[in-house]
Design a protein around this motif. Sequence first.
Motif, mmCIF file in Angstrom:
data_model
loop_
_atom_site.group_PDB
_atom_site.id
_atom_site.type_symbol
_atom_site.label_atom_id
_atom_site.label_comp_id
_atom_site.label_asym_id
_atom_site.label_seq_id
_atom_site.Cartn_x
_atom_site.Cartn_y
_atom_site.Cartn_z
ATOM 1 N N ASP A 94 9.284 32.635 31.565
ATOM 2 C CA ASP A 94 9.130 31.277 31.048
ATOM 3 C C ASP A 94 8.942 30.292 32.194
ATOM 4 N N ASN A 95 7.951 29.409 32.038
ATOM 5 C CA ASN A 95 7.731 28.342 33.014
ATOM 6 C C ASN A 95 7.519 27.019 32.291
ATOM 7 N N ALA A 110 2.313 25.545 26.504
ATOM 8 C CA ALA A 110 3.390 26.401 26.979
ATOM 9 C C ALA A 110 2.938 27.015 28.291
ATOM 10 N N PHE A 111 3.900 27.289 29.159
ATOM 11 C CA PHE A 111 3.617 27.846 30.481
ATOM 12 C C PHE A 111 4.406 29.136 30.689
ATOM 13 N N LEU A 112 3.749 30.106 31.311
ATOM 14 C CA LEU A 112 4.373 31.371 31.683
ATOM 15 C C LEU A 112 4.001 31.708 33.117
ATOM 16 N N LEU A 113 4.867 32.430 33.792
ATOM 17 C CA LEU A 113 4.493 33.043 35.056
ATOM 18 C C LEU A 113 4.113 34.482 34.752
ATOM 19 N N ASP A 114 2.909 34.879 35.149
ATOM 20 C CA ASP A 114 2.474 36.252 34.908
ATOM 21 C C ASP A 114 3.187 37.184 35.887
ATOM 22 N N PRO A 115 2.997 38.501 35.786
ATOM 23 C CA PRO A 115 3.712 39.420 36.688
ATOM 24 C C PRO A 115 3.450 39.193 38.172
#
Length: 139
Positions: A94-95, A110-115
């Motif tokens: 989650d970002n 919505a924001f995510l940090l990928d791997p």
Amino acid sequence: MQLHRGRLIDHIQLVVADLPAAKRFYGAVLGALGLPRCGEGDDHVWYDELYISTAESKAAMGQLTGRVHLAFQAPDRGAVDRFHTAGLAAGGRDNGAPGERSYHPGYYSAFLLDPEGNNIEAVYHGPAKFSARSVVVDF
């Protein structure tokens, strides 16, 4: 295959250290946005104009990509929510939970940090108030 004209970006390549993790993550988040995988090989996968490969792939020239921010357009708020849920389940971090942002009225994202640590966003701008010029050429 279609060639799109009139867009700012033609394509983007991400060069990653862990291709299987990237395939899981991007397959989940882009699938949640209704974007199918276009193809893949042992050292790459691509979705529309996004190409993801290993450093060993011919196109990468041995270098990993630095941290980037990519924002994908979502067709509605529900797709933003599904993007976030799918990304967390597929190894993203989650970002920024889904919600309104102050960038302009109706901006829902919505924001995510990928791997690999890239900041990946899904955004819905609200009902369209204008139409963008885009030419699609089939071949």
